[in-house]
Design an enzyme around this catalytic site. Structure first.
Site, PDB file in Angstrom:
ATOM      1  CG  ASN A   1      -1.649   1.388   1.469  1.00  0.00           C
ATOM      2  OD1 ASN A   1      -1.755   1.939   0.673  1.00  0.00           O
ATOM      3  ND2 ASN A   1      -2.140   1.344   2.732  1.00  0.00           N
TER       4      ASN A   1
ATOM      5  CE  LYS B   1       0.424   3.519   4.848  1.00  0.00           C
ATOM      6  NZ  LYS B   1       0.323   3.779   6.379  1.00  0.00           N
TER       7      LYS B   1
ATOM      8  CG  HIS C   1      -5.748   1.900   5.456  1.00  0.00           C
ATOM      9  ND1 HIS C   1      -5.239   2.753   6.430  1.00  0.00           N
ATOM     10  CD2 HIS C   1      -4.697   1.056   5.510  1.00  0.00           C
ATOM     11  CE1 HIS C   1      -3.804   2.735   6.597  1.00  0.00           C
ATOM     12  NE2 HIS C   1      -3.547   1.483   5.911  1.00  0.00           N
TER      13      HIS C   1
ATOM     14  CD  GLU D   1      -2.621   5.557   6.887  1.00  0.00           C
ATOM     15  OE1 GLU D   1      -2.776   5.683   5.432  1.00  0.00           O
ATOM     16  OE2 GLU D   1      -1.728   4.995   7.421  1.00  0.00           O
TER      17      GLU D   1
ATOM     18  CD  GLU E   1      -3.238  -2.763   7.762  1.00  0.00           C
ATOM     19  OE1 GLU E   1      -2.261  -2.912   7.191  1.00  0.00           O
ATOM     20  OE2 GLU E   1      -3.933  -1.632   7.417  1.00  0.00           O
TER      21      GLU E   1
ATOM     22  N   GLY F   1       2.736   2.355  10.538  1.00  0.00           N
ATOM     23  CA  GLY F   1       3.622   3.626  10.361  1.00  0.00           C
ATOM     24  C   GLY F   1       4.425   3.716  11.813  1.00  0.00           C
TER      25      GLY F   1
ATOM     26  CB  SER G   1       5.705  -1.737  11.798  1.00  0.00           C
ATOM     27  OG  SER G   1       5.278  -0.158  11.837  1.00  0.00           O
TER      28      SER G   1
ATOM     29  N   GLY H   1       2.924  -1.163   4.197  1.00  0.00           N
ATOM     30  CA  GLY H   1       3.083   0.114   3.917  1.00  0.00           C
ATOM     31  C   GLY H   1       4.406   0.887   3.560  1.00  0.00           C
TER      32      GLY H   1
HETATM   33  C1  PEP Z   1      -0.558   0.023   6.090  1.00  0.00           C
HETATM   34  O1  PEP Z   1      -0.813   1.128   5.642  1.00  0.00           O
HETATM   35  O2  PEP Z   1      -1.834  -0.613   5.849  1.00  0.00           O
HETATM   36  C2  PEP Z   1       0.407  -0.345   6.819  1.00  0.00           C
HETATM   37  C3  PEP Z   1       0.620  -1.473   7.488  1.00  0.00           C
HETATM   38  O3  PEP Z   1       1.326   0.634   7.071  1.00  0.00           O
HETATM   39  P1  PEP Z   1       2.898   0.466   7.657  1.00  0.00           P
HETATM   40  O4  PEP Z   1       3.789  -1.059   6.912  1.00  0.00           O
HETATM   41  O5  PEP Z   1       3.786   1.362   7.030  1.00  0.00           O
HETATM   42  O6  PEP Z   1       3.017   0.163   8.958  1.00  0.00           O
END
Ligand code: PEP
Length: 254
Positions: free
Chosen positions: A16, A18, A101, A103, A170, A176, A211, A232
């Site tokens: 992803n 973003k 998601h 966000e 998640e 992040g 992460s 991400g």
């Molecule tokens: C995500 O945006 O779905 C995500 C898991 O981000 P990150 O891997 O940066 O934590």
């Protein structure tokens, strides 16, 4: 809970991007990714920003990497300035669309009512949703993780059984932040999600996200009930994304 849910589907590693990615970066990324192709038993998908969907579809043709979008609106066309239709996503070559998601839930205020509509419009127009669920840190600390997840998963209550669906667990506090859930937390929470999915008649693949990096991917992917990752930050560089794919391949078995 179904005993053999982990072996039903190929593991998926989905990137992803973003709100990141310019055309030239995308071209370089696809070129570099192709140098390290994924083993057959791992599926790979990329979710770039909307502006890159058409060119990425072209760049990825014959590369065995699926394309997805990061969001969709719940209408097909019309006066919805700034929104994107499922028909446009299909036209651009998308197979997947991320829905729910954190966000979008937390920054754009998307809640279950809109998420249900988006799921339906995705299913009705040939897109496979990657439905994201996850608790905030305070909710985990207050012992509310399962009730939060149950409430988020309730959008599946009225969905037809057998629809194309991938789930992503998640934990919001791990997205992040560089923090990851421990293998014990991942195992326990994925078991709960699989149980809920079975109860709702949707015994689908469940990814972990939060992460995921090359150095923790193998440990996370080895947790029972984890069938891939939504990545991400580490999906923005072809080498780190490839290393996650290879780490997943090493524990997923052929
Ligand atoms: C995500 O945006 O779905 C995500 C898991 O981000 P990150 O891997 O940066 O934590």
């Amino acid at each position: 809970m179904s005993a053999n849910y982990t072996s039903r589907k190929r593991h998926l590693i989905a990137g992803n991007w973003k709100m990141n990615g310019m055309l030239q970066e995308a071209e370089q990324f696809v070129h570099d990714l192709a140098e390290n192709p994924a083993p057959d038993h791992i599926e790979v998908a990329l979710m770039p920003p909307f502006t890159l969907l058409h060119p990425m579809a072209e760049l990825l043709s014959e590369k065995d990497v699926r394309l997805g979008a990061q969001s969709v609106y719940c209408e097909l066309k019309g006066a919805f300035t700034g929104s994107i239709s499922p028909l446009m996503l299909r036209d651009a070559g998308c197979h997947y669309v991320i829905i729910g998601h954190s966000e979008r839930r937390d920054i754009m205020g998307e809640a279950n009512e809109l998420i249900s509509k988006k799921l339906n419009v995705a299913w009705n127009n040939g897109l496979e949703p990657i439905l994201c669920v996850g608790e905030h840190l305070e909710e985990r600390q207050d012992g509310e993780t399962n009730s939060v997840l149950r409430q988020q998963l309730s959008v599946l209550e009225d969905a037809a059984q057998g629809v194309a669906l991938t789930l992503a667990y998640e934990p919001v506090w791990a997205i992040g932040t560089g923090l990851t859930a421990t293998p014990a937390q991942v195992t326990e929470t994925h078991a709960f999600i699989h149980e809920e999915l079975s109860r709702l008649g949707h015994d689908c693949r469940v990814l972990y996200g939060g992460s995921v990096k090359p150095d923790n991917a193998a440990e996370l992917m080895a947790c029972p009930g984890v069938e891939g990752a939504l990545v991400g930050g580490a999906s923005l560089q072809a080498d780190s994304f490839s290393n996650i794919v290879q780490a997943a391949a090493s524990v997923a078995g052929a």
